[in-house]
Design an enzyme around this catalytic site. Structure first.
Site, PDB file in Angstrom:
ATOM      1  N   HIS A  84      17.684  32.423  12.800  1.00  0.00           N
ATOM      2  CA  HIS A  84      17.210  32.026  14.078  1.00  0.00           C
ATOM      3  C   HIS A  84      17.741  30.872  14.945  1.00  0.00           C
ATOM      4  O   HIS A  84      18.635  30.137  14.357  1.00  0.00           O
ATOM      5  CB  HIS A  84      15.519  31.590  13.922  1.00  0.00           C
ATOM      6  CG  HIS A  84      14.829  32.513  13.390  1.00  0.00           C
ATOM      7  ND1 HIS A  84      14.302  33.507  13.883  1.00  0.00           N
ATOM      8  CD2 HIS A  84      14.297  32.799  12.034  1.00  0.00           C
ATOM      9  CE1 HIS A  84      13.408  34.252  12.850  1.00  0.00           C
ATOM     10  NE2 HIS A  84      13.370  33.571  11.718  1.00  0.00           N
ATOM     11  N   ASN A  85      17.857  31.281  16.349  1.00  0.00           N
ATOM     12  CA  ASN A  85      18.637  30.002  17.037  1.00  0.00           C
ATOM     13  C   ASN A  85      19.992  29.716  16.640  1.00  0.00           C
ATOM     14  O   ASN A  85      20.752  30.692  16.491  1.00  0.00           O
ATOM     15  CB  ASN A  85      17.681  28.696  16.945  1.00  0.00           C
ATOM     16  CG  ASN A  85      16.505  29.148  17.618  1.00  0.00           C
ATOM     17  OD1 ASN A  85      16.192  29.843  18.333  1.00  0.00           O
ATOM     18  ND2 ASN A  85      15.358  28.357  16.907  1.00  0.00           N
TER      19      ASN A  85
END
Length: 86
Positions: free
Chosen positions: A15-16
């Site tokens: 994620h991210n």
């Protein structure tokens, strides 16, 4: 084709920042690279594709590549799935 099944060990999953760094690294290789999770296979060079897989720590994924540097690509990306990038 070269592939490995890997258990994701990075705390944040993909994620991210972790996903962004993973995709940037994948784009350094000439080979076509794919990440597969729960029967969904995405291009590892696509940030939206990788994030759509919803990969979290502890999940099993299959990383595969086809091309001139396929083994190097899979091995380099495997390292990223085993640690957090900050």
């Amino acid at each position: 084709m070269f592939s490995k099944q890997i258990i994701v060990r990075c705390q944040s999953g993909l994620h991210n920042k972790q996903a962004t760094y993973f995709v940037q690294k994948a784009n350094e290789f000439e080979s076509s690279i794919y990440l597969e999770s729960e029967n969904r296979k995405m291009n590892a060079k696509s940030l939206l594709g990788i994030m759509s897989l919803g990969i979290v720590s502890g999940m099993a994924v299959t990383l595969s590549a086809v091309g001139a540097d396929e083994e190097a690509a899979v091995n380099a990306l495997e390292v990223l799935l085993e640690r957090d990038v900050y």
